[in-house]
Design a protein around this motif. Sequence first.
Motif, short mmCIF file in Angstrom:
data_model
loop_
_atom_site.label_atom_id
_atom_site.label_comp_id
_atom_site.label_asym_id
_atom_site.label_seq_id
_atom_site.Cartn_x
_atom_site.Cartn_y
_atom_site.Cartn_z
N LEU A 49 34.90 39.62 42.63
CA LEU A 49 36.09 39.85 41.80
C LEU A 49 36.61 38.55 41.22
O LEU A 49 36.98 38.49 40.04
CB LEU A 49 37.17 40.56 42.61
CG LEU A 49 36.82 41.97 43.07
CD1 LEU A 49 37.90 42.50 44.00
CD2 LEU A 49 36.61 42.89 41.89
N HIS A 50 36.62 37.50 42.04
CA HIS A 50 37.09 36.19 41.55
C HIS A 50 36.13 35.66 40.49
O HIS A 50 36.55 35.13 39.45
CB HIS A 50 37.24 35.23 42.72
CG HIS A 50 37.96 33.97 42.38
ND1 HIS A 50 38.24 33.01 43.29
CD2 HIS A 50 38.49 33.51 41.22
CE1 HIS A 50 38.88 32.01 42.73
NE2 HIS A 50 39.04 32.30 41.45
N THR A 51 34.82 35.78 40.74
CA THR A 51 33.82 35.36 39.75
C THR A 51 34.01 36.15 38.45
O THR A 51 34.03 35.56 37.35
CB THR A 51 32.40 35.57 40.30
OG1 THR A 51 32.23 34.79 41.49
CG2 THR A 51 31.34 35.17 39.28
N ALA A 52 34.16 37.46 38.57
CA ALA A 52 34.35 38.31 37.38
C ALA A 52 35.62 37.95 36.63
O ALA A 52 35.65 37.96 35.40
CB ALA A 52 34.37 39.78 37.78
N GLU A 53 36.68 37.63 37.37
CA GLU A 53 37.94 37.24 36.74
C GLU A 53 37.76 36.01 35.86
O GLU A 53 38.23 35.97 34.72
CB GLU A 53 38.97 36.97 37.83
CG GLU A 53 40.30 36.44 37.31
CD GLU A 53 41.25 36.13 38.46
OE1 GLU A 53 42.41 36.55 38.35
OE2 GLU A 53 40.85 35.47 39.44
N ILE A 54 37.06 35.02 36.38
CA ILE A 54 36.84 33.78 35.63
C ILE A 54 35.98 34.04 34.40
O ILE A 54 36.29 33.58 33.30
CB ILE A 54 36.21 32.72 36.55
CG1 ILE A 54 37.22 32.30 37.64
CG2 ILE A 54 35.74 31.51 35.75
CD1 ILE A 54 36.63 31.49 38.78
N ILE A 55 34.92 34.82 34.56
CA ILE A 55 34.04 35.14 33.43
C ILE A 55 34.79 35.99 32.40
O ILE A 55 34.69 35.75 31.19
CB ILE A 55 32.76 35.84 33.92
CG1 ILE A 55 31.92 34.87 34.75
CG2 ILE A 55 31.96 36.40 32.74
CD1 ILE A 55 30.73 35.52 35.45
N ALA A 56 35.53 37.00 32.87
CA ALA A 56 36.26 37.89 31.96
C ALA A 56 37.28 37.12 31.13
O ALA A 56 37.47 37.42 29.95
CB ALA A 56 36.95 38.99 32.76
N GLU A 57 37.92 36.16 31.75
CA GLU A 57 38.89 35.34 31.01
C GLU A 57 38.19 34.58 29.89
O GLU A 57 38.68 34.51 28.77
CB GLU A 57 39.57 34.37 31.97
CG GLU A 57 40.70 33.59 31.33
CD GLU A 57 41.43 32.75 32.36
OE1 GLU A 57 41.29 31.50 32.28
OE2 GLU A 57 42.13 33.32 33.22
#
Length: 181
Positions: free
Chosen positions: A61-69
């Motif tokens: 989720l943290h990885t996805a958050e950074i990529i999504a941003e």
Amino acid sequence: MILVRHGQSHFNVHFAKTRIDPGIVDPRLTEEGERQAREAGESLADCGIRRIIASPYWRTLHTAEIIAEALGLAVDIDPRVRERYSYTCDIGSQRAELARRWPHFGFGDLPERWWPQEEESEAALAARCRGFRDSHIAGNSWDGLLVVSHWGFIRGLTGEAVGNGVALRFDPLAGAAVPAF
């Protein structure tokens, strides 16, 4: 479809040194893991990604958050892309805790306790990977999809073992995977 393994977690650091489960439940990313996620987000900018799904573990989720941003996209949660339940790190966090931390993510109908009760066999992992692949083929929903997942799931789906923050382009029709960048 592009698959990205989550950035380095605290479990990964300890396990790589000792090959012994350090007993870390749902580990967080290290600073290196956050850097890997930022680098992946930058590298994926021109890959035609239109949708992101992620495993419900904290590290993904943290990885996805950074990529999504970096990509300006939303994140939906799909427990089918979770890690193979085998180590302490594969004990997840309750849905309510995750939703408090990521209120803007789409948790859909994810149950409060969503991870398995016992170790998942390789056969069960293979069946889960086939089901995921087949559903995206049937729905023609794999083009433009980014999946933020784990070593075990990516290996089960593609046959490839990848490092933290590594991205693979995967064609579910051909079953072939190649580096995404």
